[in-house]
Design a protein around this motif. Structure first.
Motif, short mmCIF file in Angstrom:
data_model
loop_
_atom_site.label_atom_id
_atom_site.label_comp_id
_atom_site.label_asym_id
_atom_site.label_seq_id
_atom_site.Cartn_x
_atom_site.Cartn_y
_atom_site.Cartn_z
N ARG A 50 57.95 37.76 56.46
CA ARG A 50 58.38 37.72 54.93
C ARG A 50 57.35 37.75 54.24
NH1 ARG A 50 59.09 30.89 55.18
NH2 ARG A 50 56.69 30.67 55.84
N ARG A 51 57.47 37.78 52.87
CA ARG A 51 56.49 38.01 51.71
C ARG A 51 57.07 37.16 50.42
NH1 ARG A 51 52.09 40.95 51.70
NH2 ARG A 51 51.35 41.34 49.64
N PRO A 52 56.40 36.30 50.02
CA PRO A 52 56.96 35.47 48.79
C PRO A 52 56.88 35.85 47.47
CG PRO A 52 54.52 34.65 49.73
CD PRO A 52 55.02 35.46 50.61
N ALA A 53 57.44 35.65 46.76
CA ALA A 53 57.55 36.40 45.37
C ALA A 53 56.30 36.45 44.67
CB ALA A 53 58.58 35.62 44.47
N ASP A 54 55.33 35.38 44.88
CA ASP A 54 53.98 35.34 43.98
C ASP A 54 52.95 35.81 44.90
OD1 ASP A 54 54.08 33.23 46.00
OD2 ASP A 54 53.02 31.66 44.75
N ALA A 55 53.17 36.66 46.01
CA ALA A 55 52.26 37.16 46.89
C ALA A 55 51.36 38.25 46.15
CB ALA A 55 52.89 37.60 48.15
N LYS A 56 50.14 38.42 46.42
CA LYS A 56 49.33 39.31 45.97
C LYS A 56 49.64 40.66 46.44
CE LYS A 56 46.80 36.54 43.28
NZ LYS A 56 47.65 35.91 42.45
N ASN A 57 49.15 41.76 45.93
CA ASN A 57 49.49 43.04 46.57
C ASN A 57 48.78 43.34 47.77
OD1 ASN A 57 51.56 43.84 44.86
ND2 ASN A 57 50.22 44.84 43.41
N ASP A 58 47.43 42.99 47.78
CA ASP A 58 46.51 43.22 48.67
C ASP A 58 46.48 42.23 49.89
OD1 ASP A 58 45.45 41.37 47.06
OD2 ASP A 58 43.12 42.24 47.18
N ALA A 59 47.51 41.03 49.72
CA ALA A 59 47.48 39.95 50.73
C ALA A 59 47.84 40.31 52.08
CB ALA A 59 48.42 38.74 50.12
N ARG A 60 47.45 39.93 53.20
CA ARG A 60 47.73 40.33 54.39
C ARG A 60 49.28 39.81 54.90
NH1 ARG A 60 42.96 37.94 57.66
NH2 ARG A 60 44.76 36.48 57.51
N ASP A 61 50.09 40.63 55.57
CA ASP A 61 51.32 39.98 55.69
C ASP A 61 51.19 38.91 57.09
OD1 ASP A 61 52.63 41.96 53.90
OD2 ASP A 61 52.66 43.45 55.69
N GLU A 62 50.40 39.01 57.71
CA GLU A 62 50.29 37.87 58.85
C GLU A 62 50.10 36.64 58.05
OE1 GLU A 62 47.73 40.63 58.86
OE2 GLU A 62 49.18 41.55 60.10
N LYS A 63 49.83 36.39 56.94
CA LYS A 63 49.61 35.24 56.24
C LYS A 63 50.88 34.45 55.92
CE LYS A 63 47.52 33.30 52.03
NZ LYS A 63 46.81 33.86 50.81
N PHE A 64 51.97 35.31 55.84
CA PHE A 64 53.25 34.65 55.44
C PHE A 64 54.23 34.70 56.57
CE2 PHE A 64 51.53 37.27 51.86
CZ PHE A 64 50.88 36.25 51.01
N GLU A 65 53.83 35.18 57.79
CA GLU A 65 54.65 34.89 58.79
C GLU A 65 55.14 33.64 59.16
OE1 GLU A 65 52.65 36.52 62.07
OE2 GLU A 65 52.75 38.47 61.56
N LEU A 66 56.74 33.35 59.47
CA LEU A 66 57.18 32.11 59.95
C LEU A 66 57.11 31.88 61.48
CD1 LEU A 66 58.47 29.37 59.05
CD2 LEU A 66 60.71 30.55 59.32
N ARG A 67 56.16 31.07 61.91
CA ARG A 67 56.06 30.78 63.02
C ARG A 67 56.75 29.42 63.52
NH1 ARG A 67 52.13 34.57 65.35
NH2 ARG A 67 51.04 35.52 64.06
N VAL A 68 56.76 29.24 64.92
CA VAL A 68 57.53 28.10 65.59
C VAL A 68 56.48 27.06 65.17
CG1 VAL A 68 58.11 26.86 67.67
CG2 VAL A 68 58.64 29.35 67.33
N GLU A 69 55.15 27.10 65.25
CA GLU A 69 54.18 25.95 64.94
C GLU A 69 54.34 25.43 63.55
OE1 GLU A 69 50.23 27.53 65.53
OE2 GLU A 69 50.75 29.45 64.53
N HIS A 70 54.87 26.11 62.73
CA HIS A 70 55.05 25.82 61.16
C HIS A 70 56.10 24.85 61.27
CE1 HIS A 70 53.02 29.84 60.19
NE2 HIS A 70 52.39 29.05 60.29
N LEU A 71 57.01 24.75 62.11
CA LEU A 71 58.18 23.90 62.15
C LEU A 71 58.38 22.59 62.98
CD1 LEU A 71 60.92 26.83 62.17
CD2 LEU A 71 59.83 25.81 60.29
#
Length: 119
Positions: A50-71
């Motif tokens: 996923r990629r949030p609406a306020d993400a910067k263009n050069d931000a890495r996609d891995e930063k926004f992944e939803l993982r089991v550990e986040h829940l």
């Protein structure tokens, strides 16, 4: 596993305020599900790109992944969407992923047994 999804309207920005829709996800795992996740080493498993609406263009996609550990441990996952429509589509995606995760946890509960098939 109990899944709770809620929507909130927030405004961000210092000078030019912009309105976003924030989707909150909270998952309450049963004790058995938590044990399965820890014993099988499933914390690092990616559930959703996923990629949030306020993400910067050069931000890495891995930063926004939803993982089991986040829940785990009743943590609330917050995700920004640009419009109410996008937040509803994101909610549908979350529900599909959570249903898949429940089936996946059930499959990981026990090892397979021996079967014999005659073809």
């Amino acid at each position: 596993m109990r899944v709770s999804i809620s929507h909130e309207t927030i405004r961000k920005g210092f000078i030019f305020k912009k309105t976003y829709r924030e989707v909150h996800l909270m998952v309450a795992f049963t004790h058995e599900e938590k044990q399965i996740i820890k014993q099988r080493g499933l914390l690092e498993t990616k559930l959703l790109d996923r990629r949030p609406a306020d993400a910067k263009n050069d931000a890495r996609d891995e930063k926004f992944e939803l993982r089991v550990e986040h829940l785990m441990d009743g943590q609330i996952d917050r995700f920004l969407c640009a419009t109410p429509s996008k937040s509803k589509i994101y909610e549908e995606n979350l529900l599909a992923v959570m249903q898949q995760m429940k089936a996946w946890l059930d499959d990981n509960a026990e090892t397979g047994t021996r079967i014999v098939v005659e073809i």
